[in-house]
Design a protein around this motif. Structure first.
Motif, PDB file in Angstrom:
ATOM      1  N   PRO A  64       0.821  -1.217   0.000  1.00  0.00           N
ATOM      2  CA  PRO A  64       0.000   0.000   0.000  1.00  0.00           C
ATOM      3  C   PRO A  64       0.854   1.267   0.000  1.00  0.00           C
ATOM      4  O   PRO A  64       0.500   2.256  -0.632  1.00  0.00           O
ATOM      5  CB  PRO A  64      -0.808  -0.134   1.301  1.00  0.00           C
ATOM      6  N   LEU A  65       2.009   1.215   0.651  1.00  0.00           N
ATOM      7  CA  LEU A  65       2.900   2.376   0.672  1.00  0.00           C
ATOM      8  C   LEU A  65       3.442   2.676  -0.725  1.00  0.00           C
ATOM      9  O   LEU A  65       3.551   3.839  -1.127  1.00  0.00           O
ATOM     10  CB  LEU A  65       4.049   2.133   1.669  1.00  0.00           C
ATOM     11  N   ASP A  66       3.776   1.604  -1.499  1.00  0.00           N
ATOM     12  CA  ASP A  66       4.240   1.803  -2.880  1.00  0.00           C
ATOM     13  C   ASP A  66       3.189   2.534  -3.706  1.00  0.00           C
ATOM     14  O   ASP A  66       3.504   3.435  -4.491  1.00  0.00           O
ATOM     15  CB  ASP A  66       4.549   0.456  -3.548  1.00  0.00           C
ATOM     16  N   ILE A  67       1.932   2.137  -3.523  1.00  0.00           N
ATOM     17  CA  ILE A  67       0.846   2.764  -4.288  1.00  0.00           C
ATOM     18  C   ILE A  67       0.697   4.227  -3.866  1.00  0.00           C
ATOM     19  O   ILE A  67       0.557   5.118  -4.707  1.00  0.00           O
ATOM     20  CB  ILE A  67      -0.463   1.992  -4.078  1.00  0.00           C
ATOM     21  N   GLU A 122      -5.478  14.593 -10.106  1.00  0.00           N
ATOM     22  CA  GLU A 122      -6.313  14.403  -8.920  1.00  0.00           C
ATOM     23  C   GLU A 122      -7.089  13.091  -9.032  1.00  0.00           C
ATOM     24  O   GLU A 122      -7.206  12.330  -8.069  1.00  0.00           O
ATOM     25  CB  GLU A 122      -7.275  15.585  -8.773  1.00  0.00           C
ATOM     26  N   GLU A 123      -7.593  12.792 -10.215  1.00  0.00           N
ATOM     27  CA  GLU A 123      -8.335  11.544 -10.422  1.00  0.00           C
ATOM     28  C   GLU A 123      -7.394  10.343 -10.290  1.00  0.00           C
ATOM     29  O   GLU A 123      -7.743   9.325  -9.684  1.00  0.00           O
ATOM     30  CB  GLU A 123      -8.974  11.558 -11.813  1.00  0.00           C
ATOM     31  N   VAL A 124      -6.190  10.449 -10.825  1.00  0.00           N
ATOM     32  CA  VAL A 124      -5.214   9.360 -10.714  1.00  0.00           C
ATOM     33  C   VAL A 124      -4.872   9.118  -9.253  1.00  0.00           C
ATOM     34  O   VAL A 124      -4.894   7.979  -8.772  1.00  0.00           O
ATOM     35  CB  VAL A 124      -3.927   9.680 -11.517  1.00  0.00           C
ATOM     36  N   GLU A 153      -5.328   6.012  -4.226  1.00  0.00           N
ATOM     37  CA  GLU A 153      -5.673   5.938  -2.806  1.00  0.00           C
ATOM     38  C   GLU A 153      -6.710   4.836  -2.577  1.00  0.00           C
ATOM     39  O   GLU A 153      -6.609   4.060  -1.615  1.00  0.00           O
ATOM     40  CB  GLU A 153      -6.212   7.290  -2.312  1.00  0.00           C
ATOM     41  N   LEU A 154      -7.678   4.739  -3.448  1.00  0.00           N
ATOM     42  CA  LEU A 154      -8.685   3.680  -3.360  1.00  0.00           C
ATOM     43  C   LEU A 154      -8.033   2.302  -3.485  1.00  0.00           C
ATOM     44  O   LEU A 154      -8.314   1.394  -2.701  1.00  0.00           O
ATOM     45  CB  LEU A 154      -9.745   3.876  -4.453  1.00  0.00           C
ATOM     46  N   VAL A 155      -7.137   2.149  -4.440  1.00  0.00           N
ATOM     47  CA  VAL A 155      -6.428   0.876  -4.630  1.00  0.00           C
ATOM     48  C   VAL A 155      -5.579   0.562  -3.401  1.00  0.00           C
ATOM     49  O   VAL A 155      -5.541  -0.573  -2.921  1.00  0.00           O
ATOM     50  CB  VAL A 155      -5.550   0.929  -5.905  1.00  0.00           C
TER      51      VAL A 155
END
Length: 156
Positions: free
Chosen positions: A5-8, A23-25, A30-32
């Protein structure tokens, strides 16, 4: 290479002309990240449950072995009682024969009881294994459902 999760969360993208809405990316990342973090927590929890169940299964195996040992001891006792009963029967006639029959009967009842206990424990173990199998299959279905759902979300 495993993605955490930290990598994302720390992933940076280069901005190019006519690029994606940053912003969308970042919102999607964040959702992923949150989903991955939740799945990792769930995986950890399931591993802990498996370890607990494996420990319980080992305890049941120890109990089963103890019962088998007890059965062997009971069978040896039956043999010893029979040998002693024959010697006494030679010495004491009818009275010794009656005592020997009673001892053999009690020992056989113990053996039958121990056999019944073993059958019961095997049933419990079989039921326990089936419950574990159902639990694992249920979790596998949940993981497959999550994977399918992620696949559907990725297509949108």
């Amino acid at each position: 290479m495993r993605i955490t999760p930290l990598d994302i969360q720390q992933k940076q993208f280069k901005v190019k002309l006519r690029g994606f809405d940053m912003e969308e990316v970042y919102s999607f990342l964040e959702l992923v990240r949150e989903e991955l973090e939740e799945l990792l927590k769930e995986n950890s929890m399931l591993k802990e449950k498996v370890a607990i169940l494996e420990n319980q299964l080992e305890e049941y195996r120890k109990i089963e072995q103890s019962i088998r040992d007890t059965l062997m001891t009971a069978q040896k006792l039956v043999e010893d009682y029979q040998t002693n009963a024959r010697k006494e029967a030679e010495l004491i006639i009818k009275e010794a024969e009656l005592k020997a029959e009673n001892i053999i009967k009690e020992a056989q009842e113990k053996v039958v009881k121990i056999h019944e206990d073993i059958v019961d424990l095997k049933g419990i173990r079989r039921h326990f294994k089936e419950e574990i199998r159902r639990l694992i299959e249920g979790h596998m279905r949940m993981l497959e459902f999550d994977k399918e759902r992620e696949g559907e979300e990725g297509e949108v």
